[in-house]
Write a protein that holds these residues in place. Structure first.
Motif, PDB file in Angstrom:
ATOM      1  N   GLN A 108       0.830  -1.196   0.000  1.00 29.72           N
ATOM      2  CA  GLN A 108       0.000   0.000   0.000  1.00 29.72           C
ATOM      3  C   GLN A 108       0.867   1.250   0.000  1.00 29.72           C
ATOM      4  N   ASN A 140      -3.567   5.632  -1.113  1.00 29.82           N
ATOM      5  CA  ASN A 140      -4.805   4.907  -1.393  1.00 29.82           C
ATOM      6  C   ASN A 140      -4.635   3.802  -2.428  1.00 29.82           C
ATOM      7  N   ARG A 141      -3.417   3.599  -2.899  1.00 27.15           N
ATOM      8  CA  ARG A 141      -3.178   2.605  -3.944  1.00 27.15           C
ATOM      9  C   ARG A 141      -2.652   1.310  -3.344  1.00 27.15           C
ATOM     10  N   LYS A 172      -1.481  -3.181 -10.131  1.00 24.70           N
ATOM     11  CA  LYS A 172      -2.456  -2.467  -9.316  1.00 24.70           C
ATOM     12  C   LYS A 172      -3.607  -3.383  -8.933  1.00 24.70           C
ATOM     13  N   ASP A 194      -7.332  -3.340  -7.708  1.00 17.33           N
ATOM     14  CA  ASP A 194      -8.467  -2.415  -7.701  1.00 17.33           C
ATOM     15  C   ASP A 194      -9.306  -2.623  -6.434  1.00 17.33           C
ATOM     16  N   THR A 195      -9.280  -1.625  -5.548  1.00  9.96           N
ATOM     17  CA  THR A 195     -10.083  -1.675  -4.323  1.00  9.96           C
ATOM     18  C   THR A 195     -11.147  -0.590  -4.317  1.00  9.96           C
ATOM     19  N   SER A 196     -11.470  -0.050  -5.476  1.00  7.12           N
ATOM     20  CA  SER A 196     -12.400   1.079  -5.554  1.00  7.12           C
ATOM     21  C   SER A 196     -13.797   0.724  -5.053  1.00  7.12           C
ATOM     22  N   GLN A 197     -14.175  -0.553  -5.128  1.00  6.10           N
ATOM     23  CA  GLN A 197     -15.503  -0.967  -4.685  1.00  6.10           C
ATOM     24  C   GLN A 197     -15.541  -1.376  -3.214  1.00  6.10           C
ATOM     25  N   GLY A 242     -12.524   2.274   0.704  1.00  7.35           N
ATOM     26  CA  GLY A 242     -11.375   2.652   1.527  1.00  7.35           C
ATOM     27  C   GLY A 242     -10.871   1.528   2.411  1.00  7.35           C
TER      28      GLY A 242
END
Length: 215
Positions: A166, A169-170, A187, A189-192, A195
């Motif tokens: 980490q 936020n990435r 990468k 993807d944790t956008s869903q 946070g």
């Protein structure tokens, strides 16, 4: 109590404050403990245990001049201290209490133990029969250098390590090859996930899946 690990007939647990190592004997149901040492509220999120019944716990000290030093201390099954190895890439900026110490860990099929510090530096412990284990600094887990590294998994017979890192936020999924000491990052993807904070080591299923937890 913050972390636990099994080593042969023993269960080890790391507790507050000052890095207290507790040992439970599964044969006799007896327990004992030793204070390894820490300062300023620092608590490592993990410690290490090996198949020969030994435990490895970080020790943090403040030297007379005010400098902080970190070392990995090896204890045998009698909780005797048998070795201490300096850890150069253990503490980051800020107060010791805000540093997470050892974060990711994994035991390889040949008995070696890989671990990452919160800074994202990879180390390898090589147990040695009848002698203190060798602790090898390997390198930065992430190909771009320092990155929080809260997980570790082993693949490919123990030559490949993988885990999440980490930066802000990435989140990245990193694969590290021990033979060449090189890694790649993709990468994650944790956008869903709203946070999420992700952690996890060693948890694998029979199909080869690796499991992270978080919120």
């Amino acid at each position: 109590l913050v972390a636990a690990g099994a080593a042969g007939r023993y269960v080890y647990v790391l507790g507050y404050w000052g890095h207290v190592l507790h040992q439970f004997d599964s044969r006799t149901s007896s327990s004992r403990k030793v204070v390894v040492g820490s300062v300023d509220g620092h608590v490592s999120r993990n410690f290490l245990s090996s198949v020969d019944g030994h435990a490895f716990v970080p020790r943090l000290r403040r030297e007379p001049g005010g400098a902080l030093t970190a070392a990995l201390v090896q204890f045998d099954e009698q909780l005797r201290e048998i070795a201490s190895t300096p850890l150069e890439h253990y503490l980051g900026k800020g107060s010791p209490g805000g540093n997470h110490g050892i974060t990711g860990l994994e035991t390889l099929p040949d008995g070696r133990i890989a671990f990452t510090t919160a800074l994202g530096y990879l180390y390898l412990i090589e147990p040695t029969a009848g002698a203190p284990a060798r602790v090898h600094p390997v390198g930065w887990f992430h190909p771009d250098g320092q990155a929080y590294a809260p997980s570790l998994f082993a693949y490919g017979g123990g030559n490949l390590l993988a885990g999440v890192t980490q930066r802000g936020n990435r989140f990245d999924w990193v694969v590290y090859e021990l033979t060449t000491r090189t890694s790649t990052a993709q990468k994650l993807d944790t956008s869903q996930l709203g946070g999420a904070l992700l952690y996890g080591s060693m948890a694998r299923d029979d199909a080869g899946g690796s499991y992270l937890v978080g919120w």
